[in-house]
Scaffold this active site. Structure first.
Site, short mmCIF file in Angstrom:
data_model
loop_
_atom_site.label_atom_id
_atom_site.label_comp_id
_atom_site.label_asym_id
_atom_site.label_seq_id
_atom_site.Cartn_x
_atom_site.Cartn_y
_atom_site.Cartn_z
N THR A 181 8.42 21.09 -2.58
CA THR A 181 7.95 19.76 -2.17
C THR A 181 8.38 18.76 -3.23
OG1 THR A 181 5.90 20.12 -3.37
CG2 THR A 181 5.89 20.73 -1.05
N GLU A 327 6.53 21.18 4.24
CA GLU A 327 5.64 22.26 4.69
C GLU A 327 5.72 22.48 6.20
OE1 GLU A 327 4.93 19.79 2.68
OE2 GLU A 327 3.54 20.33 1.09
N LYS A 436 -8.53 0.61 -1.06
CA LYS A 436 -9.94 0.51 -0.69
C LYS A 436 -10.52 -0.75 -1.32
CE LYS A 436 -13.70 3.46 0.47
NZ LYS A 436 -14.46 4.66 0.24
N TRP A 441 -11.02 0.04 4.14
CA TRP A 441 -9.66 0.53 3.93
C TRP A 441 -8.63 -0.47 4.42
CZ3 TRP A 441 -8.94 4.52 0.89
CH2 TRP A 441 -9.93 5.50 0.78
P1 AMP Z 1 8.57 15.49 2.22
O1 AMP Z 1 7.87 16.78 2.20
O2 AMP Z 1 9.24 15.12 0.95
O3 AMP Z 1 9.51 15.41 3.39
O4 AMP Z 1 7.50 14.34 2.47
C1 AMP Z 1 6.66 14.36 3.59
C2 AMP Z 1 5.89 13.07 3.69
O5 AMP Z 1 6.75 12.00 4.07
C3 AMP Z 1 4.85 13.08 4.79
O6 AMP Z 1 3.66 13.72 4.38
C4 AMP Z 1 4.65 11.61 5.05
O7 AMP Z 1 3.79 11.02 4.09
C5 AMP Z 1 6.04 11.05 4.86
N1 AMP Z 1 6.68 10.90 6.16
C6 AMP Z 1 7.53 11.76 6.77
N2 AMP Z 1 7.93 11.26 7.96
C7 AMP Z 1 7.33 10.07 8.11
C8 AMP Z 1 7.33 9.06 9.12
N3 AMP Z 1 8.06 9.17 10.21
N4 AMP Z 1 6.56 7.97 8.92
C9 AMP Z 1 5.82 7.83 7.81
N5 AMP Z 1 5.77 8.73 6.82
C10 AMP Z 1 6.52 9.83 6.96
#
Ligand code: AMP
Length: 544
Positions: A181, A327, A436, A441
């Site tokens: 991650t 994930e 917040k 929020w």
């Molecule tokens: P990663 O594991 O680096 O791909 O990050 C995943 C995170 O990216 C998710 O938990 C979201 O917070 C953000 N994310 C992924 N796709 C989107 C989307 N279409 N719109 C908004 N946030 C997104």
């Protein structure tokens, strides 16, 4: 009574074999660092995968051993994506944009045994090589550079093995790929995909209402293959027979548009930032590129502002929105309009297209709060939880993070969302990015999207800054468009049309760029740190 059907293991061998048998002329096109293109057909690629798999075995690879890659997007990386798992090992792409110490930590934690590295990325490797212990390192001549002294040559490795090599049997639940991650807090965590999860995920990506990929398509992957499973495309394209175009280490928007035109791209995917640049280039030179038909542009990783969706529509680039994370392999939701929505007016349709979509088949979602499940009313936010056959069930060797899963086995995403009665998810914020103010929020994402609709604003990031009276208040960091300027009062008025007074940022500061994570998301933790004392500053110094 049990079903009487065959129990065929779902493995990546089936995907490769299908590409080889049915789409031997399907191509993988790679853009080299000097801008030239190289091409390989699926039949030839399958042979090279067999060679690499055997070579890895001959190098001593045992079941489950990790093969790290430090590579850009090109055909040899696809070879590693298949060969490591098909020889019984696990492919582990390293995120080359991370700090060398972090890459070393990740490679050490993963227990990587071998490394395949692009020649052009050798200097990156040199920055952490004394902190890691790879038994063998092979260099791919991607940039045509001289092989560094002491390094082994990838092509020599392949030349010593056979294209008729038979892959060892493997269990569908064996590990196949490992990705960490890109968290901005805490240590990165390892997610381990299985053959089965990858096969099922690719099937889901092919479906018409998700990526809809077929052998009629040409797909351009702009997200780096070292992040979140290359959005699944290195497996999904061979499965569907889709021609795959890879842009190496990336290029500018104009070169990207040239590549799309030249290769007849029908589907492209990447984070919003890339497409903001593409939209600027199209606006500067509206008649500059001729696409053979509409291009489906899949955006994920962050939410595309509505202005981007509307802007690209005018040039025949049709954004489809999807949500996922490392994930979740990553595809979990896809944002197609439902049949009864096609008659709606444009504004309503754009409102739906800005949402992240509804769950793809086999994925289940729910919204949770401490007091229990939240109704799907499109208004009440809760933490998004997810489960399904390609959702991580735990991290690799990280018992301290076991609380990311609920007691009944759902994965807690850390994203705050609403879900409407139709099932469309709207990501409101990362839980840690919500603001917040006086107990209420405020969604930073909503404010950012609204600000990016202003003609003078290129990008906007909204963060919480500490406030003595309200605990937190929003502050907007604005990157103006080239040559444009806009006064804070004008932005306040602009937001006033849509937001209550208390939701409007207390200040607007101007910057030349927003800091980003290694995979292109806003690095809000850095902005929060930078502007922590903003409310304590004297008024006269607050402007920038
Ligand atoms: P990663 O594991 O680096 O791909 O990050 C995943 C995170 O990216 C998710 O938990 C979201 O917070 C953000 N994310 C992924 N796709 C989107 C989307 N279409 N719109 C908004 N946030 C997104």
């Amino acid at each position: 009574m049990r079903g009487l059907m065959m129990d065929e293991p779902l493995t990546l061998a089936a995907i490769l074999e299908r590409a080889n048998r049915y789409f031997p002329r399907g191509e993988v096109v790679s853009r080299r660092p000097d801008g030239t293109l190289s091409r390989i057909k699926y039949a030839a690629l399958a042979k090279r995968v067999r060679r690499l798999a055997q070579a890895l075995q001959q190098a001593g690879l045992k079941r489950g051993d990790r093969v790290a890659t430090l590579m850009w997007n090109h055909a040899a990386h696809v070879e590693a994506y298949f060969a490591a798992p098909l020889s019984g090992g696990v492919v582990h792409p390293l995120n080359l944009r991370l700090h060398p110490d972090e890459i070393a930590y990740i490679a050490g934690h993963a227990g990587d045994r071998f490394l395949i590295v692009d020649d052009v990325l050798w200097p990156v490797f040199e920055r952490f090589r004394d902190k890691v212990r790879f038994e063998r390192v092979w260099v791919v001549p991607f940039g045509g550079m001289p092989t560094p002294p002491g390094a082994e040559i990838y092509e020599t490795l392949l030349a010593q093995s056979s294209e008729d090599y038979e892959f060892p049997e493997c269990d569908e639940n064996d590990a196949a790929g490992m990705f960490f991650t890109s968290g901005t807090t805490g240590q990165p965590k390892g997610v381990v995909y299985s053959h089965r999860s990858l096969v099922l995920h690719s099937m889901a990506e092919c479906m018409t209402d998700s990526f809809g990929l077929s052998q009629n398509d040409t797909a351009l992957l702009l997200a780096p293959m070292f992040h979140v499973n290359g959005w699944g495309l290195p497996y999904t394209c061979p499965m569907a027979g889709t021609k795959l175009v890879l842009s190496g280490g990336g290029c500018g928007p104009e070169e990207l548009l040239d590549l799309m035109e030249q290769e007849g791209v029908t589907f492209a995917c990447g984070v919003p930032t890339i497409w903001l640049g593409v939209l600027d280039a199209l606006r500067k030179n509206p008649g500059g590129w001729n696409f053979r038909g509409p291009v489906r542009v899949l955006i994920g990783g962050a939410a595309p502002p509505e202005s981007l969706i509307r802007g690209l529509d005018r040039f025949g680039l049709r954004i489809m929105h999807a949500w996922g994370m490392t994930e979740t392999s990553p595809l979990a939701t896809a944002g197609r309009l439902k049949a009864h929505m096609h008659d709606w007016n444009d504004d309503r349709k754009y409102e739906v297209r800005c949402k992240q979509g509804y769950a793809v088949p086999l994925i289940r979602l729910r919204l949770m709060r401490p007091e229990g499940e939240v109704p799907w009313d499109g208004a009440t936010p809760g933490e998004l939880e997810v489960r399904g056959p390609w959702i991580a069930a735990s991290y690799y060797n990280a018992p301290e993070a076991a609380n990311r899963w609920s007691p009944d086995g759902w994965f807690r995403t850390g994203d705050v969302a609403t879900i409407d009665a139709e099932g469309y998810v709207k990501i409101v914020d990362r839980a840690k990015d919500m603001i917040k103010s006086g107990g209420e929020w405020i969604s930073s994402v909503d404010l950012e999207n609204a600000l990016m609709a202003h003609p003078a604003v290129r990008e906007a990031a909204v963060i919480a800054v500490p406030d003595a009276k309200w605990q937190e208040r929003p502050l907007a960091v604005i990157v103006p468009r080239d040559g444009a300027s806009v006064a804070p009062a004008e932005l306040e008025k602009f937001l006033g049309a849509r937001f209550a007074k208390w939701q409007i940022p207390d200040g607007f500061v101007f910057a030349t760029e927003i800091p980003r994570t290694s995979v292109g998301k806003f690095l809000k933790s850095q902005l929060r740190e930078q502007y922590r004392d903003w409310h304590k500053q004297p008024e006269s110094t607050k402007k920038d």
